[in-house]
Write a protein that holds these residues in place. Structure first.
Motif, PDB file in Angstrom:
ATOM      1  N   THR A   1       0.842  -1.199   0.000  1.00 56.54           N
ATOM      2  CA  THR A   1       0.000   0.000   0.000  1.00 56.54           C
ATOM      3  C   THR A   1       0.875   1.246   0.000  1.00 56.54           C
ATOM      4  O   THR A   1       1.683   1.440   0.909  1.00 56.54           O
ATOM      5  CB  THR A   1      -0.905   0.018   1.243  1.00 56.54           C
ATOM      6  OG1 THR A   1      -1.606  -1.229   1.323  1.00 56.54           O
ATOM      7  CG2 THR A   1      -1.903   1.150   1.151  1.00 56.54           C
TER       8      THR A   1
ATOM      9  N   LEU B   1       2.280   4.870   0.512  1.00 48.59           N
ATOM     10  CA  LEU B   1       2.114   5.861   1.569  1.00 48.59           C
ATOM     11  C   LEU B   1       1.787   7.232   0.996  1.00 48.59           C
ATOM     12  O   LEU B   1       0.822   7.880   1.414  1.00 48.59           O
ATOM     13  CB  LEU B   1       3.380   5.928   2.430  1.00 48.59           C
ATOM     14  CG  LEU B   1       3.385   6.957   3.562  1.00 48.59           C
ATOM     15  CD1 LEU B   1       2.302   6.634   4.582  1.00 48.59           C
ATOM     16  CD2 LEU B   1       4.756   7.007   4.227  1.00 48.59           C
TER      17      LEU B   1
ATOM     18  N   LYS C   1       7.645   4.553  -1.188  1.00 49.49           N
ATOM     19  CA  LYS C   1       7.338   4.403   0.231  1.00 49.49           C
ATOM     20  C   LYS C   1       5.957   3.787   0.424  1.00 49.49           C
ATOM     21  O   LYS C   1       5.009   4.139  -0.281  1.00 49.49           O
ATOM     22  CB  LYS C   1       7.428   5.756   0.940  1.00 49.49           C
ATOM     23  CG  LYS C   1       8.839   6.275   1.042  1.00 49.49           C
ATOM     24  CD  LYS C   1       8.893   7.610   1.721  1.00 49.49           C
ATOM     25  CE  LYS C   1      10.334   8.055   1.904  1.00 49.49           C
ATOM     26  NZ  LYS C   1      11.085   8.079   0.639  1.00 49.49           N
ATOM     27  N   THR C   2       5.860   2.880   1.393  1.00 45.83           N
ATOM     28  CA  THR C   2       4.609   2.193   1.653  1.00 45.83           C
ATOM     29  C   THR C   2       4.219   2.342   3.116  1.00 45.83           C
ATOM     30  O   THR C   2       5.046   2.665   3.972  1.00 45.83           O
ATOM     31  CB  THR C   2       4.729   0.697   1.322  1.00 45.83           C
ATOM     32  OG1 THR C   2       5.727   0.101   2.169  1.00 45.83           O
ATOM     33  CG2 THR C   2       5.116   0.496  -0.139  1.00 45.83           C
ATOM     34  N   ARG C   3       2.948   2.083   3.381  1.00 43.71           N
ATOM     35  CA  ARG C   3       2.470   2.130   4.760  1.00 43.71           C
ATOM     36  C   ARG C   3       3.081   0.996   5.584  1.00 43.71           C
ATOM     37  O   ARG C   3       3.338   1.161   6.778  1.00 43.71           O
ATOM     38  CB  ARG C   3       0.942   2.025   4.773  1.00 43.71           C
ATOM     39  CG  ARG C   3       0.255   3.198   4.099  1.00 43.71           C
ATOM     40  CD  ARG C   3      -1.251   3.058   4.119  1.00 43.71           C
ATOM     41  NE  ARG C   3      -1.890   4.157   3.384  1.00 43.71           N
ATOM     42  CZ  ARG C   3      -3.200   4.270   3.222  1.00 43.71           C
ATOM     43  NH1 ARG C   3      -4.016   3.352   3.741  1.00 43.71           N
ATOM     44  NH2 ARG C   3      -3.707   5.289   2.541  1.00 43.71           N
ATOM     45  N   GLU C   4       3.295  -0.141   4.933  1.00 43.38           N
ATOM     46  CA  GLU C   4       3.951  -1.235   5.640  1.00 43.38           C
ATOM     47  C   GLU C   4       5.371  -0.853   6.028  1.00 43.38           C
ATOM     48  O   GLU C   4       5.852  -1.220   7.109  1.00 43.38           O
ATOM     49  CB  GLU C   4       3.955  -2.491   4.767  1.00 43.38           C
ATOM     50  CG  GLU C   4       2.587  -3.084   4.497  1.00 43.38           C
ATOM     51  CD  GLU C   4       1.826  -2.388   3.370  1.00 43.38           C
ATOM     52  OE1 GLU C   4       0.673  -2.770   3.117  1.00 43.38           O
ATOM     53  OE2 GLU C   4       2.386  -1.454   2.761  1.00 43.38           O
TER      54      GLU C   4
ATOM     55  N   LEU D   1       6.349   2.188   6.735  1.00 38.77           N
ATOM     56  CA  LEU D   1       6.238   3.098   7.875  1.00 38.77           C
ATOM     57  C   LEU D   1       6.040   2.315   9.169  1.00 38.77           C
ATOM     58  O   LEU D   1       6.645   2.645  10.204  1.00 38.77           O
ATOM     59  CB  LEU D   1       5.074   4.054   7.654  1.00 38.77           C
ATOM     60  CG  LEU D   1       4.753   5.009   8.810  1.00 38.77           C
ATOM     61  CD1 LEU D   1       5.949   5.882   9.148  1.00 38.77           C
ATOM     62  CD2 LEU D   1       3.532   5.866   8.479  1.00 38.77           C
TER      63      LEU D   1
ATOM     64  N   THR E   1      10.441  10.028   8.667  1.00 38.08           N
ATOM     65  CA  THR E   1       9.624   9.799   7.471  1.00 38.08           C
ATOM     66  C   THR E   1       9.168  11.115   6.860  1.00 38.08           C
ATOM     67  O   THR E   1       9.202  11.296   5.636  1.00 38.08           O
ATOM     68  CB  THR E   1       8.409   8.929   7.830  1.00 38.08           C
ATOM     69  OG1 THR E   1       8.864   7.686   8.378  1.00 38.08           O
ATOM     70  CG2 THR E   1       7.568   8.648   6.599  1.00 38.08           C
TER      71      THR E   1
END
Length: 385
Positions: A278, A280, A288-291, A293, A332
């Protein structure tokens, strides 16, 4: 044509109209066709009706019965022959059992691509280890040397940023007052703390305004605005690292700051590369992904608990959890902030000085906004030292 005309017997004036009058034995004209229309119709041959599912047969009156279509959208035979529907085709022209077309060649299926880091991973690791060794050595041998390393990094970062602004946007932020004022800010932060850093920042801003007056006024506002932004973004944020170093355990505080930032970046990369699905912020940084983060938060919180418990005097593990969470978020955001600048400039890296990393600014992106966060939380948790 209403529903009552589907399958009705054809009228005499329709199929058999001629100069001699109606055909013997034909049924009288019905309400569906008036006499005027029958007179204008050309004589056409009778099309033999094909029984559909054992349908209508000859009624014995001398006229063929016209069976209705199977679907209402299907054109009548009479519409085809009398020219009212030119696009319709005669029933005899439609093949009942068309031969199957040969199978078209299927396109080759793309082979799944193996995930890659996108950079020379070996060079990146080598450069990172080398930089870490220089920083740690200067940090624990002589503090003043470490302050000099920070000042040099600030000057190089300012040079990269102003160079890219001029190349891509035509913005000429004054580099000379920025470089001198930036190095002075770092030193003032180490010697006089926050008060010295603010005074140096104000004098640097004034120097940028005056220095730009020596050139034509065109573009003055955008040049000095970019200069003030650069002064705050690079040297002023870096002064918080020098201010951390002022404490009695300043070297360990700076070490915790560096370790947590690196661990956060490493956790984001490792988890995002392996499990990231997913996005970000796809418009800012598509990689960049939510995972990722979540990985940064988890790694940084664990490292923060360990560092606060065993490295910082009077620190506790729960303080380390909060510190790690704050570092993951600020690092981030800092990375996304510099990515936003690079997207606006249309470049991938700020420079090429560090193989596998890009430029100095590409390494400072997450460190700069994290420095004031770590400085403030350590002051709250264990004091200024």
């Amino acid at each position: 044509m209403n529903d009552s005309s589907w399958g009705a017997p054809p009228q005499a004036g329709y199929w058999g109209a001629s100069d001699q009058g109606p055909v013997q034995g034909a049924a009288p004209a019905g309400p569906a066709y008036d006499a005027h229309y029958a007179q204008q119709t050309r004589p056409m041959p009778i099309v033999p009706d094909v029984p559909e599912h054992g349908g209508d047969q000859d009624d014995g009156q001398g006229a063929a019965r016209l069976s209705g279509p199977l679907f209402r959208d299907e054109p009548f035979r009479d519409e085809t022959y009398r020219g009212e529907n030119p696009s319709a085709q005669p029933y005899a022209a439609v093949p009942q059992n068309p031969e199957p077309m040969p199978d078209a060649p299927q396109p080759a299926q793309p082979q799944p691509q193996k995930k890659t880091a996108g950079r020379d991973l070996g060079a990146a690791i080598g450069v990172g280890v080398g930089l870490g060794a220089v920083i740690v050595a200067s940090l624990f041998v002589v503090k003043a040397v470490f302050v000099g390393v920070v000042a040099v990094a600030v000057v190089v970062g300012l040079w990269e940023l102003t160079k890219r602004l001029e190349e891509r946007k035509g913005i000429k932020a004054p580099l000379v007052p920025l470089a001198i004022g930036g190095a002075a800010m770092v030193v003032a932060g180490y010697v006089r703390g926050a008060e010295g850093a603010w005074v140096a920042m104000a004098l640097t801003a004034l120097a940028v305004l005056v220095w730009r007056m020596t050139e034509p006024p065109e573009g003055y506002l955008k040049d000095v605005t970019a200069g003030l932004f650069a002064a705050f973004y690079v040297p002023f944020l870096a002064t918080f690292v020098a201010m951390m170093l002022m404490a009695d355990d300043g070297s360990r505080r700076v070490l915790v700051f560096l370790v947590l930032t690196v661990v956060s970046d490493t956790g984001a990369y490792a988890v995002g590369w392996r499990f990231g699905k997913t996005k970000l912020a796809p418009r800012i940084s598509p990689g960049k992904t939510r995972e990722g983060l979540l990985g940064a938060v988890a790694f940084a919180m664990v490292a923060g608990a360990l560092c606060m418990q065993f490295v910082i005097d009077d620190g506790t593990w729960w303080q380390g959890l909060l510190l790690g969470l704050a570092v993951a978020v600020s690092a981030t955001l800092g990375d996304l902030g510099e990515s936003m600048i690079k997207r606006d400039l249309g470049i991938k890296d700020m420079g090429t000085l560090l193989p596998g990393h890009g430029g100095i600014m590409d390494r400072l992106d997450s460190l700069l906004p994290t420095a004031p966060v770590v400085w403030l939380l350590l002051v709250i948790f264990v004091g200024s030292g």
